[in-house]
Design a protein around this motif. Structure first.
Motif: not given
Lengths: 276, 254
Positions: A16-23, A189-202, A261-266
């Motif tokens: 769950g740790a996204p690569p942080l922008p650095v420098g 299958v269906i829920f995890p596959a649809a999740l990115p679009r659902v999160l964008t909608g949220l 947006r942090q959720v979308e980085r998981l």
């Protein structure tokens, strides 16, 4: 994100740790917008000074207005009340909208029956619903929450519906091949596959819900940032407080968007987003 | 590999037609084929000849228009975890790690047994160190390994591979073919392998089923009696390849 960057994350086991922008990227993403804001505030200050306006407040008097609200003890309460209203309306939209959207995405006949109605209602501004909300719920807090619910509900339904519709057939075939029952196919299958679009909608829906907080709090509630905008205008033309409330609404909207947006980085959903 | 092994998959007089806009498109006609237990059969044909459709019917994903498919004597009606279909690497679930993908079909097992099974197949396909990586962090060849391991982890009798290495670069493809042969020799699965690549079929198969252009029917079944590992420059290999090349060439001229 380039392919090269992706490969470099292989060694990163930190869940769950996204690569942080650095420098340079940190400098660009923080300092550049702050610089833009500083230039705009300077321009605003100069315009007020040079025009000798008595009505429009300067940045400094807006800041003093915020201080005044804080001293009176209403600032935190108004922010909390607005967040609670938006939280209630948005949560309701989420709890009802996601299951409905998923069902419509799966049952194409139901979607053919219901989707045109959704598409008819969706473009109607929440402002137009104010009289309806008052008829239904009176001039109450519930009416305000109803408006926020309406503002986010259709966006969430459509996102969940499209998310399910666009699940690649190959994933469904693989799920069926491994012997999944229909409920398991949904949850694994269906829920995890649809999740990115659902999160964008949220995320979009949360933005819209927060956007209509002013309209919702026009309905005779007596607290909140939206109420502050209306009340400051009506009671003594306190434009410093009007601008203060507007900027607070903008600032909180920015914070909410950043949080979502942090959720979308998981890592379990990041595959669905192009942004790094 | 041939000998007297039991018939595993029996395809009898199978035909398939699709109906679109009132037109009937005949895709497969009168396919008869027996695949023996533990055999690696390549179904080779030009693109659009219906070979993928054939594999989907045998896998239970599509109904046949007429004819029968039976496995171990029982008719195939739907997909079954005892027979796993391997897509090109796009079938890997992007929301799961390598471990999550490989363990997908064995969620019913006790945790320790499941972990041991996952570890075994991670090792078999050479993905040690990538257990917690997500597919988007892997190369195409590595994703293909994940999908093969996910299929093998449920211990199926039969594997269906639909042009599994088609999206890989040519070097990775060669590596993956020898990996597949190594795994097949370890695990002794019956494999139906669809490809349009003549070299691929000559390198892998016990038997090559050459299909004609659409509507696909069996032109010829070639027994490949070359032992593994195959010498790709030996006269016998080259003669085999050239004879099939000629066969496909004729198929194109019709």
């Amino acid at each position: 994100m380039t392919d090269g960057n992706r490969k470099s994350e292989i060694g990163n086991r930190d869940e769950g740790a996204p690569p942080l922008p650095v420098g340079p990227r940190l400098v660009e993403s923080i300092l550049l917008p702050v610089g833009t804001a500083a230039v705009l505030i300077a321009f605003w200050h100069a315009a007020v000074r040079l025009s000798h306006t008595d009505v429009f407040p300067s940045p400094l008097s807006v800041l003093r207005g915020v201080g005044e609200l804080a001293r009176k003890g209403v600032l935190a309460r108004y922010i909390a009340d607005s967040l609670l209203r938006v939280g209630a309306g948005y949560s309701l939209a989420l709890v009802l909208g996601i299951p409905l959207g998923i069902a419509l995405g799966w049952y194409s006949t139901a979607a053919r029956a219901v989707n045109p109605v959704i598409q008819l209602l969706r473009p109607i501004s929440p402002l137009a619903w104010i009289p309806v909300a008052i008829v239904l719920f009176g001039v109450t807090n519930v009416a305000a929450i109803f408006l926020i619910f309406l503002a986010s509900f259709f966006t969430i339904v459509v996102a969940a519906m499209n998310g399910v519709r666009n699940v690649p057939g190959m994933y469904l075939a693989a799920g069926r091949n491994f012997g999944l029952s229909v409920p398991a196919l949904f949850s694994r299958v269906i829920f995890p596959a649809a999740l990115p679009r659902v999160l964008t909608g949220l995320r979009v829906a949360l933005g819209v819900a927060w956007l209509v907080v002013v309209a919702a709090e026009m309905i005779a509630v007596n607290s909140g940032l939206g109420y502050l905008v209306i009340d400051s205008r009506n009671a003594g033309k306190r434009y410093d407080l009007v601008i203060a409330a507007m900027l607070l609404i903008g600032l909180i909207g920015l914070v909410l968007n950043t949080l979502v947006r942090q959720v979308e980085r998981l890592r379990a959903v990041r595959w669905g987003f192009n942004a790094p | 590999m041939t000998g007297n092994a039991e018939v595993k998959v029996r395809i009898q007089d199978l035909s398939k037609a699709f109906h679109t806009n009132g037109h009937e498109i005949r895709v497969l006609e009168h396919i008869d084929l027996d695949v023996r237990e533990g055999e690696l059969v390549c179904i080779l044909g030009p693109s659009g000849c219906g070979k993928s459709t054939l594999l989907n019917i045998v896998g239970g994903f599509l109904p046949a228009s007429s004819g029968d498919v039976a496995i171990d004597g029982l008719p195939v009606r739907r997909p079954d975890p005892r027979r796993i279909f391997v897509f090109q690497e796009r079938g890997v679930f992007p929301w799961l790690t390598v471990e999550g993908n490989i363990g997908f079909g064995i969620s019913g097992l006790p945790a320790t047994e499941r972990a041991a099974r996952i570890a075994h197949y991670v090792r078999l396909v050479g993905l040690e160190g990538f257990e917690n990586a997500y597919p988007q962090e892997l190369s195409g060849g590595m994703k293909q390994r994940v999908e093969v391991a996910r299929a093998l982890a449920v211990n199926p009798d039969v594997l269906y591979l639909d042009e599994p290495f088609g999206a890989l670069d040519s070097i990775t493809r060669l590596v993956m073919r020898s990996e597949l042969l190594r795994i097949w020799q370890t695990e002794r699965k019956t494999i139906l392998f669809v490809t349009h690549d003549i070299e691929e079929s000559c390198q892998l198969a016990d038997r090559i089923v050459v299909l004609s252009a659409r509507p696909g029917s069996i032109r010829r079944v070639v027994e490949v009696d070359l032992p593994h590992p195959r010498d790709l420059s030996s006269p016998r290999y080259l003669a085999l390849r050239d004879s099939i090349l000629e066969e496909i060439g004729l198929a194109h001229r019709i």
